[in-house]
Enzyme design. Structure first.
Site, PDB file in Angstrom:
ATOM      1  N   GLY A 221      -8.259  -7.258  69.671  1.00 34.32           N
ATOM      2  CA  GLY A 221      -7.287  -7.343  70.751  1.00 34.32           C
ATOM      3  C   GLY A 221      -5.900  -6.870  70.372  1.00 34.32           C
ATOM      4  N   MET A 224      -2.915  -1.192  66.665  1.00 32.89           N
ATOM      5  CA  MET A 224      -2.553  -0.779  65.318  1.00 32.89           C
ATOM      6  C   MET A 224      -2.098   0.682  65.345  1.00 32.89           C
ATOM      7  SD  MET A 224      -4.915  -0.700  61.854  1.00 32.89           S
ATOM      8  CE  MET A 224      -5.846   0.743  62.405  1.00 32.89           C
ATOM      9  N   GLY A 228       0.275   5.866  58.913  1.00 33.97           N
ATOM     10  CA  GLY A 228       1.221   5.024  58.213  1.00 33.97           C
ATOM     11  C   GLY A 228       1.351   5.423  56.762  1.00 33.97           C
ATOM     12  N   LEU A 229       1.551   4.424  55.911  1.00 29.42           N
ATOM     13  CA  LEU A 229       1.816   4.672  54.494  1.00 29.42           C
ATOM     14  C   LEU A 229       0.874   3.864  53.619  1.00 29.42           C
ATOM     15  CD1 LEU A 229       3.781   5.860  52.276  1.00 29.42           C
ATOM     16  CD2 LEU A 229       5.020   3.685  52.457  1.00 29.42           C
ATOM     17  N   GLY A 230       0.222   4.532  52.670  1.00 33.14           N
ATOM     18  CA  GLY A 230      -0.545   3.846  51.645  1.00 33.14           C
ATOM     19  C   GLY A 230       0.336   3.616  50.434  1.00 33.14           C
ATOM     20  N   ASP A 255      -0.058  -0.137  54.211  1.00 35.47           N
ATOM     21  CA  ASP A 255      -1.289  -0.586  53.554  1.00 35.47           C
ATOM     22  C   ASP A 255      -0.991  -0.948  52.105  1.00 35.47           C
ATOM     23  OD1 ASP A 255      -4.435  -0.591  53.475  1.00 35.47           O
ATOM     24  OD2 ASP A 255      -3.783   0.529  51.709  1.00 35.47           O
ATOM     25  N   TYR A 260      -2.877  -3.695  43.938  1.00 35.77           N
ATOM     26  CA  TYR A 260      -1.774  -2.744  43.792  1.00 35.77           C
ATOM     27  C   TYR A 260      -0.575  -3.385  43.096  1.00 35.77           C
ATOM     28  CZ  TYR A 260      -4.305  -0.139  47.461  1.00 35.77           C
ATOM     29  OH  TYR A 260      -5.252   0.509  48.203  1.00 35.77           O
ATOM     30  N   LYS A 285      -5.486  -6.543  50.976  1.00 36.46           N
ATOM     31  CA  LYS A 285      -6.907  -6.669  50.650  1.00 36.46           C
ATOM     32  C   LYS A 285      -7.121  -7.725  49.566  1.00 36.46           C
ATOM     33  CE  LYS A 285      -6.958  -1.654  51.092  1.00 36.46           C
ATOM     34  NZ  LYS A 285      -5.536  -1.502  50.745  1.00 36.46           N
ATOM     35  N   HIS A 316     -11.729  -5.764  49.513  1.00 35.28           N
ATOM     36  CA  HIS A 316     -11.423  -4.489  48.841  1.00 35.28           C
ATOM     37  C   HIS A 316     -12.668  -3.628  48.611  1.00 35.28           C
ATOM     38  CE1 HIS A 316      -8.097  -2.575  46.313  1.00 35.28           C
ATOM     39  NE2 HIS A 316      -9.087  -1.697  46.325  1.00 35.28           N
TER      40      HIS A 316
END
Length: 477
Positions: A221, A224, A228-230, A255, A260, A285, A316
């Site tokens: 719902g 998004m 975008g940016l990783g 993201d 990371y 993740k 992940h």
């Protein structure tokens, strides 16, 4: 008036109490089912019912309009003593107290998708039950059109609807309501609906990209952004600078992941920006090493980022305990900590085994996708049940980016459109229905990677890029 009300309740008290008791007994078990999950309608019928009359009217409205339905169920069920009129019981006390707000079990998680709400209730002491006030004050209904209807033996809807107006923003449009008696028929309801001039609204399809708003509607719902940016491999300082550049350029999708090591930097950059939190979509993740304590890991992510909620959490990649970890994500959704959930690095075989074991269909699956590794058999499989596909390494990944950006086919297409090779690749992804999250620490490249809507690839150009597929995976996931 009082005599009419008393006579009515003497006639139907047995039915009313039986219905309310049944609702109360089932409220706890059904509270999670009261959440509205259908995302194909822009109309909602929200109702509170005791005798079943309001429920029946609501069902007819939903059937006629194609609306979703949501039953307003009290967290603390009403008992026989509570509902006895003029005895000083709970219902009498609540109706005499303008500030009374009975708690509701369950919620409408995707309320923002509805532009029209039919609001139904029985008349108690000439007014809407106070639980209706609870419902209206629980959500931001700005710019929504509300159409009230009531069920009553004799009382009109009148002030019962007008007195609800002050509970909502001035931007809410209230249409004139309607009273239905217990002997109302379906044709009465259909006739009323036909007489209404309902506002026109655009119904969005789950998983369909909107290139004007640059968003996709998820099966949860929520909307998004489609690019975008990783932040993979970005250090804390690089991450903060990159996110600032993204937000300044109008990007709103970020993201990250536990592995990371930059979740805290992501959260700090969001808090330091002037962009309202609700406009930013954050994905993180859980790594397999967190699966055996997933609930705690979710709380840790919230704490690290300093956010009240996380827009989406993915697993992940597959690992021991992944089903239990996903069930913990489902609970986090129910608790309001996470809005949407999904998977990363799950392919057809893994999905076939995994999906039957969970309750909430993933909103997104994130896999490696680029012109040299296209997953043309996997993408439609994922999309078919309404799951959105997102591609990591869209530009080939570290060590492979230069080769891909200098591919003769791609550079030739880029020259035709007067754009960069990176823009061609990212646009190719979008036209395949794949969300893109290219990584970069260069503000100029970040701005360029968002500038994907001033050109369109032809069918022939799409086919040329499709022909580049080597089934060449650049990471082990």
């Amino acid at each position: 008036m009082k005599r009419y009300i008393i006579l009515f309740f003497l006639v139907c008290m047995t039915t009313l109490l039986a219905a309310c008791s049944a609702e109360g007994a089932d409220a706890s078990a059904d509270s999670e089912n009261s959440d509205v999950m259908d995302t194909d309608s822009s109309i909602l019928v929200a109702y509170f019912s005791c005798t079943g009359t309001t429920e029946q009217i609501s069902g007819w409205i939903a059937e006629e309009t194609g609306a979703d339905s949501y039953e307003i169920v009290p967290e603390d069920p009403y008992t026989e003593e509570d509902l006895a009129y003029y005895t000083g019981g709970r219902a009498d006390q609540e109706q005499a107290d303008d500030s009374a707000r009975p708690a509701i079990a369950g919620s409408v998680e995707n309320i923002e998708q509805y532009s029209v709400i039919f609001l139904g209730y029985p008349i108690w002491h000439g007014q809407a039950p106070r639980i209706i006030s609870t419902f209206l004050e629980s959500y931001d209904l700005s710019d929504v059109t509300i159409i009230p209807f009531c069920t009553s033996h004799s009382s009109g809807i009148g002030s019962s609807a007008e007195n609800l107006h002050d509970l909502c923003s001035d931007t809410v449009t209230w249409m004139e309501g309607r009273r239905f008696s217990e002997d109302a028929t379906e044709s009465d309801v259909v006739e009323w609906i036909d007489s209404l001039e309902l506002p026109e609204s655009e119904v969005r399809t789950v998983g369909e990209f909107d290139f004007e708003t640059k968003t996709v509607l998820l099966n949860s719902g929520y909307e998004m952004p489609i690019m975008g940016l990783g932040t993979y491999s970005l250090t804390d300082e690089e991450c903060a600078v990159s996110i600032a550049a993204l937000l300044e350029a109008g990007g709103r999708l970020i993201d990250t992941a536990y592995m990371y090591g930059n979740e805290a930097a992501v959260g700090q950059a969001i808090r330091d920006s002037d962009v309202p939190r609700e406009e930013i979509f954050v994905i993180t993740k859980l790594y397999p090493s967190q699966f055996d304590h997933a609930a705690e890991a979710i709380d840790e992510a919230l704490e690290k980022m300093g956010l009240d909620y996380i827009d989406m959490i993915l697993l992940h990649h597959p690992g021991d305990g992944d089903v239990d970890a996903y069930l913990a994500l489902e609970q986090a959704v129910a608790d309001g900590k996470v809005h949407s959930i999904g998977l990363s690095n799950w392919y057809v075989e893994e999905l076939e085994e995994f999906l039957p074991q969970v309750n909430i269909t993933p909103a997104l699956v994130q896999n490696e996708i680029h012109p040299y590794y296209q997953e043309n058999d996997v993408i439609p499989y994922i999309q078919s049940p309404g799951i959105v596909v997102q591609g990591w390494y869209p530009l080939g990944g570290r060590g492979h980016t230069s080769e891909l950006l200098n591919d003769e086919t791609i550079t030739a297409i880029a020259e035709v459109h007067g754009v960069s090779s990176a823009q061609v690749i990212l646009r190719w992804n979008l036209q395949k229905g794949v969300v893109v999250i290219p990584g970069s620490s260069d503000p100029e490249h970040i701005r360029e990677n968002l500038d994907l809507f001033g050109f369109e690839l032809s069918d022939g150009e799409m086919e040329q890029i499709n022909a580049l597929d080597r089934n060449e995976k650049h990471d082990w996931y």
